[in-house]
Scaffold this motif. Structure first.
Motif, PDB file in Angstrom:
ATOM      1  N   PRO A  92       0.825  -1.213   0.000  1.00 47.06           N
ATOM      2  CA  PRO A  92       0.000   0.000   0.000  1.00 47.06           C
ATOM      3  C   PRO A  92       0.858   1.261   0.000  1.00 47.06           C
ATOM      4  CG  PRO A  92      -0.880  -1.604   1.551  1.00 47.06           C
ATOM      5  CD  PRO A  92       0.434  -2.149   1.074  1.00 47.06           C
ATOM      6  N   ASP A  93       0.446   2.227  -0.797  1.00 46.30           N
ATOM      7  CA  ASP A  93       1.218   3.450  -0.997  1.00 46.30           C
ATOM      8  C   ASP A  93       0.582   4.585  -0.203  1.00 46.30           C
ATOM      9  OD1 ASP A  93       2.613   5.661  -1.875  1.00 46.30           O
ATOM     10  OD2 ASP A  93       2.624   5.039  -3.977  1.00 46.30           O
ATOM     11  N   SER A  94       1.256   5.052   0.823  1.00 44.98           N
ATOM     12  CA  SER A  94       0.706   6.115   1.674  1.00 44.98           C
ATOM     13  C   SER A  94       0.562   7.428   0.913  1.00 44.98           C
ATOM     14  CB  SER A  94       1.601   6.322   2.902  1.00 44.98           C
ATOM     15  OG  SER A  94       2.919   6.686   2.512  1.00 44.98           O
ATOM     16  N   ARG A  95       1.340   7.618  -0.153  1.00 48.14           N
ATOM     17  CA  ARG A  95       1.226   8.857  -0.935  1.00 48.14           C
ATOM     18  C   ARG A  95      -0.154   9.008  -1.548  1.00 48.14           C
ATOM     19  NH1 ARG A  95       5.467   8.334  -5.440  1.00 48.14           N
ATOM     20  NH2 ARG A  95       4.506   6.258  -5.423  1.00 48.14           N
ATOM     21  N   HIS A  96      -0.789   7.892  -1.862  1.00 54.72           N
ATOM     22  CA  HIS A  96      -2.113   7.920  -2.486  1.00 54.72           C
ATOM     23  C   HIS A  96      -3.223   7.605  -1.485  1.00 54.72           C
ATOM     24  CE1 HIS A  96       0.002   8.434  -6.141  1.00 54.72           C
ATOM     25  NE2 HIS A  96       0.328   7.175  -6.337  1.00 54.72           N
ATOM     26  N   GLY A  97      -2.899   7.614  -0.202  1.00 52.87           N
ATOM     27  CA  GLY A  97      -3.919   7.380   0.815  1.00 52.87           C
ATOM     28  C   GLY A  97      -4.544   6.003   0.721  1.00 52.87           C
ATOM     29  N   GLN A  98      -3.720   4.987   0.493  1.00 51.58           N
ATOM     30  CA  GLN A  98      -4.259   3.639   0.293  1.00 51.58           C
ATOM     31  C   GLN A  98      -4.475   2.930   1.625  1.00 51.58           C
ATOM     32  OE1 GLN A  98      -1.587   1.744  -2.477  1.00 51.58           O
ATOM     33  NE2 GLN A  98      -2.273   3.002  -4.187  1.00 51.58           N
ATOM     34  N   ASN A  99      -5.686   3.112   2.152  1.00 51.56           N
ATOM     35  CA  ASN A  99      -6.135   2.403   3.348  1.00 51.56           C
ATOM     36  C   ASN A  99      -7.407   1.664   2.953  1.00 51.56           C
ATOM     37  OD1 ASN A  99      -5.039   5.333   4.440  1.00 51.56           O
ATOM     38  ND2 ASN A  99      -4.284   3.603   5.636  1.00 51.56           N
ATOM     39  N   PHE A 100      -7.322   0.342   2.826  1.00 50.06           N
ATOM     40  CA  PHE A 100      -8.425  -0.452   2.298  1.00 50.06           C
ATOM     41  C   PHE A 100      -9.419  -0.813   3.404  1.00 50.06           C
ATOM     42  CE2 PHE A 100      -4.612  -1.280  -0.219  1.00 50.06           C
ATOM     43  CZ  PHE A 100      -5.055  -0.976  -1.497  1.00 50.06           C
ATOM     44  N   LEU A 101     -10.687  -0.611   3.131  1.00 51.26           N
ATOM     45  CA  LEU A 101     -11.736  -0.938   4.095  1.00 51.26           C
ATOM     46  C   LEU A 101     -11.944  -2.449   4.091  1.00 51.26           C
ATOM     47  CD1 LEU A 101     -13.847   0.093   6.084  1.00 51.26           C
ATOM     48  CD2 LEU A 101     -15.394   0.468   4.162  1.00 51.26           C
ATOM     49  N   ILE A 102     -11.654  -3.101   5.214  1.00 50.98           N
ATOM     50  CA  ILE A 102     -11.705  -4.567   5.268  1.00 50.98           C
ATOM     51  C   ILE A 102     -12.885  -5.089   6.078  1.00 50.98           C
ATOM     52  CG2 ILE A 102      -9.248  -4.908   4.869  1.00 50.98           C
ATOM     53  CD1 ILE A 102      -8.856  -5.166   7.884  1.00 50.98           C
ATOM     54  N   ASP A 103     -13.703  -4.190   6.631  1.00 51.59           N
ATOM     55  CA  ASP A 103     -14.938  -4.612   7.295  1.00 51.59           C
ATOM     56  C   ASP A 103     -16.022  -4.662   6.221  1.00 51.59           C
ATOM     57  OD1 ASP A 103     -17.499  -4.572   8.621  1.00 51.59           O
ATOM     58  OD2 ASP A 103     -16.463  -3.985  10.462  1.00 51.59           O
ATOM     59  N   LEU A 104     -16.396  -5.860   5.814  1.00 47.79           N
ATOM     60  CA  LEU A 104     -17.304  -6.019   4.675  1.00 47.79           C
ATOM     61  C   LEU A 104     -18.692  -5.465   4.948  1.00 47.79           C
ATOM     62  CD1 LEU A 104     -16.193  -9.592   3.559  1.00 47.79           C
ATOM     63  CD2 LEU A 104     -15.272  -7.371   2.904  1.00 47.79           C
ATOM     64  N   ASN A 105     -19.123  -5.471   6.197  1.00 51.48           N
ATOM     65  CA  ASN A 105     -20.417  -4.892   6.534  1.00 51.48           C
ATOM     66  C   ASN A 105     -20.419  -3.380   6.324  1.00 51.48           C
ATOM     67  OD1 ASN A 105     -21.885  -7.276   7.422  1.00 51.48           O
ATOM     68  ND2 ASN A 105     -20.474  -7.316   9.138  1.00 51.48           N
ATOM     69  N   LEU A 106     -19.281  -2.744   6.552  1.00 54.15           N
ATOM     70  CA  LEU A 106     -19.191  -1.306   6.325  1.00 54.15           C
ATOM     71  C   LEU A 106     -19.136  -0.974   4.841  1.00 54.15           C
ATOM     72  CD1 LEU A 106     -16.722  -0.304   9.190  1.00 54.15           C
ATOM     73  CD2 LEU A 106     -19.185   0.128   9.067  1.00 54.15           C
ATOM     74  N   VAL A 107     -18.533  -1.843   4.047  1.00 57.18           N
ATOM     75  CA  VAL A 107     -18.565  -1.661   2.595  1.00 57.18           C
ATOM     76  C   VAL A 107     -20.015  -1.680   2.112  1.00 57.18           C
ATOM     77  CG1 VAL A 107     -17.842  -2.588   0.361  1.00 57.18           C
ATOM     78  CG2 VAL A 107     -16.290  -2.715   2.314  1.00 57.18           C
ATOM     79  N   ARG A 108     -20.780  -2.629   2.638  1.00 57.09           N
ATOM     80  CA  ARG A 108     -22.204  -2.714   2.293  1.00 57.09           C
ATOM     81  C   ARG A 108     -22.958  -1.482   2.787  1.00 57.09           C
ATOM     82  NH1 ARG A 108     -25.316  -4.777  -1.282  1.00 57.09           N
ATOM     83  NH2 ARG A 108     -24.456  -6.891  -1.004  1.00 57.09           N
ATOM     84  N   LEU A 109     -22.623  -0.971   3.970  1.00 62.14           N
ATOM     85  CA  LEU A 109     -23.301   0.207   4.511  1.00 62.14           C
ATOM     86  C   LEU A 109     -23.091   1.415   3.602  1.00 62.14           C
ATOM     87  CD1 LEU A 109     -24.911   1.605   6.747  1.00 62.14           C
ATOM     88  CD2 LEU A 109     -22.744   1.938   7.990  1.00 62.14           C
ATOM     89  N   ILE A 110     -21.912   1.552   3.037  1.00 62.12           N
ATOM     90  CA  ILE A 110     -21.652   2.654   2.115  1.00 62.12           C
ATOM     91  C   ILE A 110     -22.603   2.583   0.925  1.00 62.12           C
ATOM     92  CG2 ILE A 110     -19.954   3.646   0.522  1.00 62.12           C
ATOM     93  CD1 ILE A 110     -17.781   2.623   2.446  1.00 62.12           C
ATOM     94  N   VAL A 111     -22.727   1.396   0.356  1.00 61.49           N
ATOM     95  CA  VAL A 111     -23.609   1.210  -0.806  1.00 61.49           C
ATOM     96  C   VAL A 111     -25.064   1.457  -0.412  1.00 61.49           C
ATOM     97  CG1 VAL A 111     -24.387  -0.405  -2.566  1.00 61.49           C
ATOM     98  CG2 VAL A 111     -21.998  -0.414  -1.842  1.00 61.49           C
ATOM     99  N   ASP A 112     -25.483   0.897   0.704  1.00 61.58           N
ATOM    100  CA  ASP A 112     -26.874   1.068   1.148  1.00 61.58           C
ATOM    101  C   ASP A 112     -27.196   2.536   1.414  1.00 61.58           C
ATOM    102  OD1 ASP A 112     -27.212  -1.659   0.980  1.00 61.58           O
ATOM    103  OD2 ASP A 112     -27.016  -2.018   3.137  1.00 61.58           O
ATOM    104  N   SER A 113     -26.233   3.275   1.955  1.00 60.28           N
ATOM    105  CA  SER A 113     -26.460   4.691   2.274  1.00 60.28           C
ATOM    106  C   SER A 113     -26.658   5.529   1.019  1.00 60.28           C
ATOM    107  CB  SER A 113     -25.283   5.244   3.079  1.00 60.28           C
ATOM    108  OG  SER A 113     -25.150   4.576   4.310  1.00 60.28           O
ATOM    109  N   ALA A 114     -26.116   5.060  -0.099  1.00 59.95           N
ATOM    110  CA  ALA A 114     -26.263   5.795  -1.364  1.00 59.95           C
ATOM    111  C   ALA A 114     -27.610   5.562  -2.020  1.00 59.95           C
ATOM    112  CB  ALA A 114     -25.142   5.399  -2.322  1.00 59.95           C
TER     113      ALA A 114
END
Length: 303
Positions: free
Chosen positions: A22-44
């Protein structure tokens, strides 16, 4: 069903396979909580006529969840390695446009290729809506959210993971430490809320800060009530540059070479501002009115 690929073990293995980290210059912090990934989609609240812009494709985990629910997804990745990795995940989606570029041409403008791709997708879908849905890199979150409200294609909704400190600024009210130009700019034309606060451990690598999912819903009536969006945006930024100073000092500094101190005092008096008024104490409604009075005196003013 939630995708199994966006887990820490998967990411570590896949990145190891291609020989990158992961490259910190590009802010690469991957979301690994799959329920939160789903929450992002549901919120949209994605629908079949929605055109989605995602800034930061990563491995394509969020993209693959959104694509089945949207008309089209335009996803942007600056990192060549991640772009190629995501291509493998997205190869079967014919409604996804992948772009490999910096999302911003400069701090005030999106890369032309992005707006062109969004415009093409919107034109191909009658009665479509444009939405931003993204796990935004922290270093570009503010210009992405701000600039979209001045772009040629304005979103109806923006859902993004951002640094909590930034989320607090977006939803802040007058007389609070977080209230500033960004609070005014977004709340003047949208309803904003923090959907979920997220600890560092839900990302890999874990950032040093707390994050949040924010949802910004554009209010067309509020937006239409601002006669000159660019003037308002620039003027608010200028008077919050030194937010702890008195409002009078900030306005004099902002309008130098465009208005005399006497004219500034007349403007402030006409709004019944007390002599010790500070910028962070002024409501959005009052700032909107004050900006129009300033624009009448200095219509050609620019920051």
């Amino acid at each position: 069903m939630l995708p199994s690929r966006q887990t820490k073990s998967f990411l570590m293995r896949r990145l190891r396979e291609i020989g990158v980290e992961p490259d910190s210059r590009h802010g690469q912090n991957f979301l690994i909580d799959l329920n939160l990934v789903r929450l992002i989609v549901d919120s949209a609240e994605l629908g079949p006529r929605d055109v989605v812009l995602e800034v930061g494709t990563g491995t394509g985990s969020l993209t693959t969840l959104m694509a089945p629910h949207a008309s089209h997804v335009v996803t942007v990745e600056i990192d060549s390695n991640l772009y190629e990795l995501a291509r493998e995940e997205l190869i079967n989606f014919d409604n996804v446009t992948q772009l490999k570029c910096d999302a911003l041409a400069n701090k005030n403008r999106f890369a032309p290729a992005i707006m062109e791709a969004v415009g093409t997708a919107l034109a191909s879908t009658p009665d479509s809506e444009f939405k931003l849905v993204a796990n935004l890199p922290y270093n570009v979150a503010t210009p992405i959210l701000s600039n979209l409200l001045l772009s040629e294609h304005t979103p109806t909704t923006m859902v993004a993971t951002i640094q909590k400190e930034l989320a607090d600024r977006i939803v802040a009210e007058p007389w609070t430490k977080d209230y500033g130009a960004l609070s005014v700019w977004i709340q003047s034309q949208a309803r904003a809320e923090i959907v979920r606060v997220m600890p560092p451990g839900v990302f890999w690598p874990a950032p040093k800060v707390t994050s949040a999912i924010v949802r910004i819903q554009i209010d067309p009536e509020r937006r239409a009530a601002i006669p000159d969006l660019r003037f308002f945006h620039q003027f608010v930024k200028s008077i919050f540059l030194h937010r702890r100073k008195f409002l009078r000092a900030n306005v004099i500094s902002a309008l130098k070479r465009h208005a005399t101190k006497e004219q500034v005092d007349e403007l402030l008096s006409g709004m019944n501002f007390p002599a010790d008024a500070r910028t962070e104490q002024v409501s959005i409604e009052t700032l909107l009115e004050f900006t129009e009075r300033v624009r009448a005196v200095a219509p050609d003013w620019k920051l």
